[in-house]
Design an enzyme around this catalytic site. Sequence first.
Site, PDB file in Angstrom:
ATOM      1  N   HIS A   1      -0.214  -6.876  17.718  1.00  7.98           N
ATOM      2  CA  HIS A   1      -1.517  -7.617  17.589  1.00  7.98           C
ATOM      3  C   HIS A   1      -2.033  -7.509  19.197  1.00  7.98           C
ATOM      4  O   HIS A   1      -1.333  -7.414  20.205  1.00  7.98           O
ATOM      5  CB  HIS A   1      -1.151  -8.998  17.313  1.00  7.98           C
ATOM      6  CG  HIS A   1      -0.154  -9.832  17.910  1.00  7.98           C
ATOM      7  ND1 HIS A   1      -0.249 -10.258  19.095  1.00  7.98           N
ATOM      8  CD2 HIS A   1       1.129 -10.069  17.557  1.00  7.98           C
ATOM      9  CE1 HIS A   1       0.725 -11.009  19.525  1.00  7.98           C
ATOM     10  NE2 HIS A   1       1.689 -10.811  18.613  1.00  7.98           N
TER      11      HIS A   1
ATOM     12  N   LYS B   1       0.673  -1.200   0.002  1.00  2.97           N
ATOM     13  CA  LYS B   1      -0.145  -0.001  -0.164  1.00  2.97           C
ATOM     14  C   LYS B   1       0.842   1.387   0.108  1.00  2.97           C
ATOM     15  O   LYS B   1       0.420   2.293  -0.068  1.00  2.97           O
ATOM     16  CB  LYS B   1      -0.830   0.070   1.094  1.00  2.97           C
ATOM     17  CG  LYS B   1      -2.090  -1.233   1.173  1.00  2.97           C
ATOM     18  CD  LYS B   1      -3.072  -1.167   2.456  1.00  2.97           C
ATOM     19  CE  LYS B   1      -3.839  -2.298   2.106  1.00  2.97           C
ATOM     20  NZ  LYS B   1      -4.905  -2.283   3.622  1.00  2.97           N
TER      21      LYS B   1
END
Length: 123
Positions: free
Chosen positions: A109, A59
Amino acid sequence: MLLVGVDITEISRIERAATRTPRFLKRVYTESELSYCYSKKNPYPSLAARWAAKEAFRKLHPRLSSQVRFTEVEVDIGPDGKPKLNLYGRALKKAGEVELKEMDVSLSHARESAIAVVIARIG
């Protein structure tokens, strides 16, 4: 100029893909990544964070998303314990085309999600 790529993914999505379709792992991760992740008690948060890093890299710039295989972007742990990206093949070639000079990656995470941010300097 700085470029920023970010991605977040559900850990359960990566776990389902890995357990349902074993070739998913070989298509997405390098042997080094698999070895690292499966050395953990629960490999799926680490696998999901690496998936997010690969997507975040893609991206950064439109040229980096086309024709780059997931295994051409590898998340490694440096001697200082920080994650870093290793580029191979077309990923390395495309990074050169956009004059990518430096990259930093951050992984995290929680219980259900993994996130990665890639910041790069070009020009």
